[in-house]
Design a protein around this motif. Structure first.
Motif, PDB file in Angstrom:
ATOM      1  N   GLY A 188      25.104  16.919  23.241  1.00  0.00           N
ATOM      2  CA  GLY A 188      26.087  17.798  23.858  1.00  0.00           C
ATOM      3  C   GLY A 188      25.432  18.942  24.618  1.00  0.00           C
ATOM      4  N   ASN A 189      26.050  19.366  25.698  1.00  0.00           N
ATOM      5  CA  ASN A 189      25.469  20.410  26.543  1.00  0.00           C
ATOM      6  C   ASN A 189      25.644  21.821  25.993  1.00  0.00           C
ATOM      7  N   SER A 190      26.459  21.966  24.962  1.00  0.00           N
ATOM      8  CA  SER A 190      26.712  23.296  24.425  1.00  0.00           C
ATOM      9  C   SER A 190      26.129  23.516  23.032  1.00  0.00           C
ATOM     10  N   GLN A 191      25.642  22.473  22.414  1.00  0.00           N
ATOM     11  CA  GLN A 191      25.103  22.590  21.065  1.00  0.00           C
ATOM     12  C   GLN A 191      23.716  23.226  21.085  1.00  0.00           C
ATOM     13  N   PRO A 192      23.395  24.042  20.082  1.00  0.00           N
ATOM     14  CA  PRO A 192      22.107  24.744  20.078  1.00  0.00           C
ATOM     15  C   PRO A 192      20.930  23.819  19.809  1.00  0.00           C
ATOM     16  N   VAL A 193      19.754  24.341  20.090  1.00  0.00           N
ATOM     17  CA  VAL A 193      18.505  23.598  19.910  1.00  0.00           C
ATOM     18  C   VAL A 193      17.817  24.095  18.645  1.00  0.00           C
ATOM     19  N   LEU A 194      17.387  23.160  17.811  1.00  0.00           N
ATOM     20  CA  LEU A 194      16.726  23.494  16.551  1.00  0.00           C
ATOM     21  C   LEU A 194      15.226  23.230  16.654  1.00  0.00           C
ATOM     22  N   ILE A 195      14.440  24.197  16.213  1.00  0.00           N
ATOM     23  CA  ILE A 195      12.980  24.036  16.172  1.00  0.00           C
ATOM     24  C   ILE A 195      12.533  24.079  14.714  1.00  0.00           C
ATOM     25  N   THR A 196      11.859  23.040  14.277  1.00  0.00           N
ATOM     26  CA  THR A 196      11.374  22.957  12.905  1.00  0.00           C
ATOM     27  C   THR A 196       9.854  22.789  12.898  1.00  0.00           C
ATOM     28  N   GLU A 197       9.256  23.149  11.764  1.00  0.00           N
ATOM     29  CA  GLU A 197       7.821  22.966  11.573  1.00  0.00           C
ATOM     30  C   GLU A 197       7.608  21.914  10.489  1.00  0.00           C
ATOM     31  N   ASP A 198       6.943  20.829  10.855  1.00  0.00           N
ATOM     32  CA  ASP A 198       6.623  19.752   9.923  1.00  0.00           C
ATOM     33  C   ASP A 198       5.185  19.961   9.452  1.00  0.00           C
ATOM     34  N   LEU A 199       5.013  20.279   8.167  1.00  0.00           N
ATOM     35  CA  LEU A 199       3.682  20.585   7.649  1.00  0.00           C
ATOM     36  C   LEU A 199       2.797  19.359   7.489  1.00  0.00           C
ATOM     37  N   GLY A 200       3.368  18.197   7.665  1.00  0.00           N
ATOM     38  CA  GLY A 200       2.571  16.982   7.650  1.00  0.00           C
ATOM     39  C   GLY A 200       1.784  16.795   6.372  1.00  0.00           C
ATOM     40  N   VAL A 201       0.512  16.490   6.527  1.00  0.00           N
ATOM     41  CA  VAL A 201      -0.355  16.240   5.373  1.00  0.00           C
ATOM     42  C   VAL A 201      -0.400  17.446   4.457  1.00  0.00           C
ATOM     43  N   ALA A 202      -0.347  18.657   5.035  1.00  0.00           N
ATOM     44  CA  ALA A 202      -0.415  19.873   4.229  1.00  0.00           C
ATOM     45  C   ALA A 202       0.744  19.950   3.243  1.00  0.00           C
ATOM     46  N   GLU A 206       2.396  17.139   2.120  1.00  0.00           N
ATOM     47  CA  GLU A 206       2.614  15.829   1.530  1.00  0.00           C
ATOM     48  C   GLU A 206       2.709  15.886   0.015  1.00  0.00           C
ATOM     49  N   ALA A 207       1.893  16.761  -0.606  1.00  0.00           N
ATOM     50  CA  ALA A 207       1.908  16.858  -2.063  1.00  0.00           C
ATOM     51  C   ALA A 207       3.244  17.379  -2.577  1.00  0.00           C
ATOM     52  N   ARG A 208       3.990  18.077  -1.737  1.00  0.00           N
ATOM     53  CA  ARG A 208       5.282  18.613  -2.130  1.00  0.00           C
ATOM     54  C   ARG A 208       6.432  17.812  -1.510  1.00  0.00           C
ATOM     55  N   GLY A 209       6.118  16.628  -1.034  1.00  0.00           N
ATOM     56  CA  GLY A 209       7.173  15.766  -0.512  1.00  0.00           C
ATOM     57  C   GLY A 209       7.463  15.959   0.953  1.00  0.00           C
ATOM     58  N   HIS A 210       6.410  16.053   1.795  1.00  0.00           N
ATOM     59  CA  HIS A 210       6.583  16.110   3.248  1.00  0.00           C
ATOM     60  C   HIS A 210       7.482  17.278   3.643  1.00  0.00           C
ATOM     61  N   GLU A 211       6.985  18.457   3.511  1.00  0.00           N
ATOM     62  CA  GLU A 211       7.779  19.673   3.705  1.00  0.00           C
ATOM     63  C   GLU A 211       8.054  19.958   5.174  1.00  0.00           C
ATOM     64  N   LYS A 248      -1.670  11.105  17.473  1.00  0.00           N
ATOM     65  CA  LYS A 248      -1.060   9.970  16.785  1.00  0.00           C
ATOM     66  C   LYS A 248      -1.900   9.600  15.568  1.00  0.00           C
ATOM     67  N   THR A 249      -1.833  10.488  14.581  1.00  0.00           N
ATOM     68  CA  THR A 249      -2.521  10.264  13.310  1.00  0.00           C
ATOM     69  C   THR A 249      -1.484  10.263  12.203  1.00  0.00           C
ATOM     70  N   LEU A 250      -1.914  10.009  10.974  1.00  0.00           N
ATOM     71  CA  LEU A 250      -0.994   9.942   9.850  1.00  0.00           C
ATOM     72  C   LEU A 250      -0.500  11.329   9.481  1.00  0.00           C
ATOM     73  N   ALA A 251       0.804  11.564   9.631  1.00  0.00           N
ATOM     74  CA  ALA A 251       1.477  12.800   9.226  1.00  0.00           C
ATOM     75  C   ALA A 251       0.761  14.061   9.689  1.00  0.00           C
ATOM     76  N   PRO A 252       0.627  14.273  11.001  1.00  0.00           N
ATOM     77  CA  PRO A 252      -0.023  15.510  11.474  1.00  0.00           C
ATOM     78  C   PRO A 252       0.890  16.724  11.319  1.00  0.00           C
ATOM     79  N   HIS A 253       0.292  17.869  11.188  1.00  0.00           N
ATOM     80  CA  HIS A 253       1.042  19.131  11.174  1.00  0.00           C
ATOM     81  C   HIS A 253       1.504  19.396  12.603  1.00  0.00           C
ATOM     82  N   HIS A 254       2.812  19.552  12.808  1.00  0.00           N
ATOM     83  CA  HIS A 254       3.324  19.743  14.159  1.00  0.00           C
ATOM     84  C   HIS A 254       4.709  20.379  14.097  1.00  0.00           C
ATOM     85  N   PHE A 255       5.267  20.654  15.255  1.00  0.00           N
ATOM     86  CA  PHE A 255       6.629  21.182  15.362  1.00  0.00           C
ATOM     87  C   PHE A 255       7.512  20.119  16.018  1.00  0.00           C
TER      88      PHE A 255
END
Length: 214
Positions: A45-59, A61-66, A31-38
């Motif tokens: 819905g029980n049939s909709q797919p699951v999405l996995i994203t990578e949040d670059l956090g602080v890394a 931030e200079a490009r707008g929280h990628e 629980k820190t400011l904008a950590p790099h995480h997934f």
């Protein structure tokens, strides 16, 4: 007064809250400011797919929280792996004295390194028949964390985005983890001594594999 004190002391005490190494969200995200995480996004819905994203956090931030989309997993395949993955991740968190977690409808944050490992499995099963997913899960569980991290880096550097599906290392993961060849025992055959190119021990050797000194 004494009787009143005795009554208070005899009352059941509240359950103590376990203290962890530090506060986390989801599966081990500090629980820190904008950590790099997934992030694992599970629709209601029980049939909709699951999405996995990578949040670059602080890394990023200079490009707008990628945020990078990594993989979309069919819901049925996700259902096959979610319990075992949760158990494996919670065991890892326990060894580091961190709070366990569970998947929930909506978004669940996942630690940066655990997220890499999850992507490796998700890439392997994204186009896999559901009946083959348990084999991929078993093989994934047999890998060491370092091996999963290496595999993630290989895929992420080339075909780790939405357009990389079914290509290169990403396709290789499907066959590497999903293939279940039967174990075979190879029998050695006896060679023909008359055709052997190795001479009898009548000539001097070079001593490459001995400790003999002249």
């Amino acid at each position: 007064m004494a009787a009143a004190m005795e009554q208070v002391e005899s009352m059941p005490k509240g359950k103590k809250t376990k203290q962890y190494a530090h506060d986390t969200a989801g599966f081990g995200v500090p629980k820190t400011l904008a950590p790099h995480h997934f992030v694992v996004e599970i629709p209601r819905g029980n049939s909709q797919p699951v999405l996995i994203t990578e949040d670059l956090g602080v890394a990023g931030e200079a490009r707008g929280h990628e945020v990078l989309d990594r993989v979309v997993v069919p819901r049925r395949n996700w259902t096959e792996i979610q319990v075992a993955v949760k158990r494996a991740f919670n065991e890892r968190l326990k060894t580091h004295d961190l709070a366990p977690s569970q998947w929930k409808v909506g978004t669940t944050p996942v630690d940066r390194m655990l997220g890499k490992e999850l992507c490796v499995l998700a890439w392997a099963i994204e186009d896999m028949p559901p009946e083959d997913v348990p084999y991929a899960l078993r093989n994934w569980l047999a890998l060491r964390p370092e091996e999963r991290w290496w595999l993630f880096d290989m895929v992420a550097a080339t075909v780790g985005g939405p357009n990389g599906k079914g290509r290169g290392w990403r396709m290789a993961l499907r066959y590497a983890l999903g293939d279940t060849p039967e174990a075979t025992v190879r029998s050695a055959r006896f060679g023909d001594e008359s055709k052997s190119s190795i001479k009898a021990k009548s000539e001097p050797t070079l001593g490459l594999f001995t400790d003999d000194k002249e």
